[in-house]
Design a protein around this motif. Sequence first.
Motif, PDB file in Angstrom:
ATOM      1  N   ASP A   1       1.013  -1.407  -0.107  1.00 48.24           N
ATOM      2  CA  ASP A   1      -0.147   0.100  -0.309  1.00 48.24           C
ATOM      3  C   ASP A   1       0.879   0.973  -0.639  1.00 48.24           C
ATOM      4  N   SER A   2       1.941   1.242   0.791  1.00 47.33           N
ATOM      5  CA  SER A   2       2.558   2.531   0.694  1.00 47.33           C
ATOM      6  C   SER A   2       3.680   3.037  -0.569  1.00 47.33           C
ATOM      7  N   GLU A   3       4.156   1.236  -0.809  1.00 48.07           N
ATOM      8  CA  GLU A   3       4.474   1.434  -2.234  1.00 48.07           C
ATOM      9  C   GLU A   3       3.917   2.139  -3.123  1.00 48.07           C
ATOM     10  N   ASP A   4       2.296   1.730  -3.404  1.00 42.87           N
ATOM     11  CA  ASP A   4       1.451   1.981  -4.259  1.00 42.87           C
ATOM     12  C   ASP A   4       0.863   3.388  -3.671  1.00 42.87           C
ATOM     13  N   THR A   5       1.309   3.809  -2.808  1.00 42.40           N
ATOM     14  CA  THR A   5       1.331   5.923  -2.621  1.00 42.40           C
ATOM     15  C   THR A   5       2.314   6.426  -3.214  1.00 42.40           C
ATOM     16  N   GLU A   6       3.537   5.579  -3.039  1.00 38.47           N
ATOM     17  CA  GLU A   6       4.588   6.452  -3.844  1.00 38.47           C
ATOM     18  C   GLU A   6       4.691   6.525  -5.350  1.00 38.47           C
ATOM     19  N   LEU A   7       4.008   5.100  -5.290  1.00 38.93           N
ATOM     20  CA  LEU A   7       4.364   5.397  -7.030  1.00 38.93           C
ATOM     21  C   LEU A   7       3.032   5.949  -7.469  1.00 38.93           C
ATOM     22  N   ALA A   8       1.753   5.772  -7.124  1.00 37.85           N
ATOM     23  CA  ALA A   8       1.125   7.461  -7.499  1.00 37.85           C
ATOM     24  C   ALA A   8       1.533   8.324  -7.599  1.00 37.85           C
ATOM     25  N   ASN A   9       2.172   8.958  -6.509  1.00 36.07           N
ATOM     26  CA  ASN A   9       2.867  10.341  -5.944  1.00 36.07           C
ATOM     27  C   ASN A   9       3.617  10.570  -6.863  1.00 36.07           C
ATOM     28  N   SER A  10       4.407   9.469  -7.583  1.00 35.42           N
ATOM     29  CA  SER A  10       5.386   9.525  -8.370  1.00 35.42           C
ATOM     30  C   SER A  10       5.284  10.026 -10.302  1.00 35.42           C
ATOM     31  N   MET A  11       4.104   9.122 -10.388  1.00 33.00           N
ATOM     32  CA  MET A  11       3.211   9.167 -12.057  1.00 33.00           C
ATOM     33  C   MET A  11       2.509  10.792 -11.423  1.00 33.00           C
ATOM     34  N   GLY A  12       1.896  11.045 -10.065  1.00 32.11           N
ATOM     35  CA  GLY A  12       1.372  11.756 -10.881  1.00 32.11           C
ATOM     36  C   GLY A  12       2.539  13.669 -11.097  1.00 32.11           C
ATOM     37  N   GLU A  13       3.560  13.089 -10.351  1.00 34.11           N
ATOM     38  CA  GLU A  13       4.926  14.520 -10.382  1.00 34.11           C
ATOM     39  C   GLU A  13       5.678  14.263 -12.009  1.00 34.11           C
ATOM     40  N   PHE A  14       5.074  13.418 -12.364  1.00 39.11           N
ATOM     41  CA  PHE A  14       5.308  12.778 -13.371  1.00 39.11           C
ATOM     42  C   PHE A  14       4.735  13.432 -14.839  1.00 39.11           C
ATOM     43  N   TYR A  15       3.447  13.225 -14.634  1.00 36.13           N
ATOM     44  CA  TYR A  15       2.736  13.871 -15.416  1.00 36.13           C
ATOM     45  C   TYR A  15       2.320  14.997 -15.622  1.00 36.13           C
ATOM     46  N   GLN A  16       3.131  15.880 -14.602  1.00 34.87           N
ATOM     47  CA  GLN A  16       3.114  17.320 -13.858  1.00 34.87           C
ATOM     48  C   GLN A  16       4.142  17.849 -14.543  1.00 34.87           C
ATOM     49  N   LEU A  17       5.260  17.477 -14.779  1.00 37.83           N
ATOM     50  CA  LEU A  17       6.237  17.436 -15.658  1.00 37.83           C
ATOM     51  C   LEU A  17       6.172  17.782 -17.032  1.00 37.83           C
ATOM     52  N   PHE A  18       5.952  16.627 -17.176  1.00 34.28           N
ATOM     53  CA  PHE A  18       5.236  16.085 -18.741  1.00 34.28           C
ATOM     54  C   PHE A  18       4.196  17.062 -19.547  1.00 34.28           C
ATOM     55  N   GLN A  19       3.307  17.974 -18.743  1.00 36.72           N
ATOM     56  CA  GLN A  19       2.530  19.242 -18.953  1.00 36.72           C
ATOM     57  C   GLN A  19       3.546  19.664 -19.014  1.00 36.72           C
ATOM     58  N   ARG A  20       3.893  20.105 -18.400  1.00 35.52           N
ATOM     59  CA  ARG A  20       5.119  21.494 -18.323  1.00 35.52           C
ATOM     60  C   ARG A  20       5.519  21.326 -19.548  1.00 35.52           C
ATOM     61  N   LEU A  21       6.392  20.310 -19.591  1.00 33.48           N
ATOM     62  CA  LEU A  21       7.159  20.688 -20.929  1.00 33.48           C
ATOM     63  C   LEU A  21       5.935  20.536 -21.783  1.00 33.48           C
ATOM     64  N   LEU A  22       5.728  20.230 -22.167  1.00 29.20           N
ATOM     65  CA  LEU A  22       4.320  20.241 -23.966  1.00 29.20           C
ATOM     66  C   LEU A  22       4.316  21.716 -23.880  1.00 29.20           C
ATOM     67  N   VAL A  23       3.381  22.123 -22.366  1.00 31.98           N
ATOM     68  CA  VAL A  23       3.201  23.343 -23.214  1.00 31.98           C
ATOM     69  C   VAL A  23       4.670  24.267 -23.366  1.00 31.98           C
ATOM     70  N   ILE A  24       5.767  24.234 -22.367  1.00 32.22           N
ATOM     71  CA  ILE A  24       6.622  25.019 -22.560  1.00 32.22           C
ATOM     72  C   ILE A  24       6.721  24.702 -24.796  1.00 32.22           C
ATOM     73  N   THR A  25       6.806  23.794 -25.020  1.00 28.09           N
ATOM     74  CA  THR A  25       7.933  22.891 -26.106  1.00 28.09           C
ATOM     75  C   THR A  25       6.634  23.910 -26.916  1.00 28.09           C
ATOM     76  N   LEU A  26       5.369  23.979 -27.171  1.00 26.11           N
ATOM     77  CA  LEU A  26       4.236  24.084 -27.766  1.00 26.11           C
ATOM     78  C   LEU A  26       4.119  25.562 -27.988  1.00 26.11           C
ATOM     79  N   VAL A  27       4.729  26.662 -27.144  1.00 31.93           N
ATOM     80  CA  VAL A  27       4.592  28.155 -26.619  1.00 31.93           C
ATOM     81  C   VAL A  27       6.051  28.216 -27.809  1.00 31.93           C
TER      82      VAL A  27
END
Length: 160
Positions: A35-61
């Motif tokens: 359960d703690s690993e799943d929570t940590e993985l979910a948090n990591s993936m959330g950070e990854f998706y935020q980073l990807f969205q940020r990079l995508l927006v910067i690229t488009l701009v």
Amino acid sequence: MCSHHTLTVLVSSPVSLSEESIAPTPTTRQDAKTDSEDTELANSMGEFYQLFQRLLVITLVLTGIIFISVWIFYSLNIALNYLIGACTGVVYLKMLARDVEQLGGERTRLSKTRLALFIGVIVLATQWHELKILPVFLGFLTYKATLLVYMVQTAFIPDS
């Protein structure tokens, strides 16, 4: 006689309070760890998706700013060549993000199909006479400029 009846009920009761039933079983510990690993993985993936969205927006701009600048200072044809390369760079970035997302789960290595995308666009630019290689190549490298912009932002602008 009442006390004997109560004692019999307590002894024959299916619920016992032995040490084995009080102490957590190995599966319980493992479930808590999972359960703690799943929570940590979910948090990591959330950070990854935020980073990807940020990079995508910067690229488009960046793509929009550079496209308009090239159109103003050179020509629409060269700006469109740049745009083809930049769009290929965005697709490359999305493919890279998908590969990174799958790492650790079912994959242990990144795929090489992204390189085929880049080679295909460069070959297309060399074979089609209306396309210029340099603007297509520089357009493709826009995602690299995005990484530079992101690194400067993280180094000099603190997160709020």
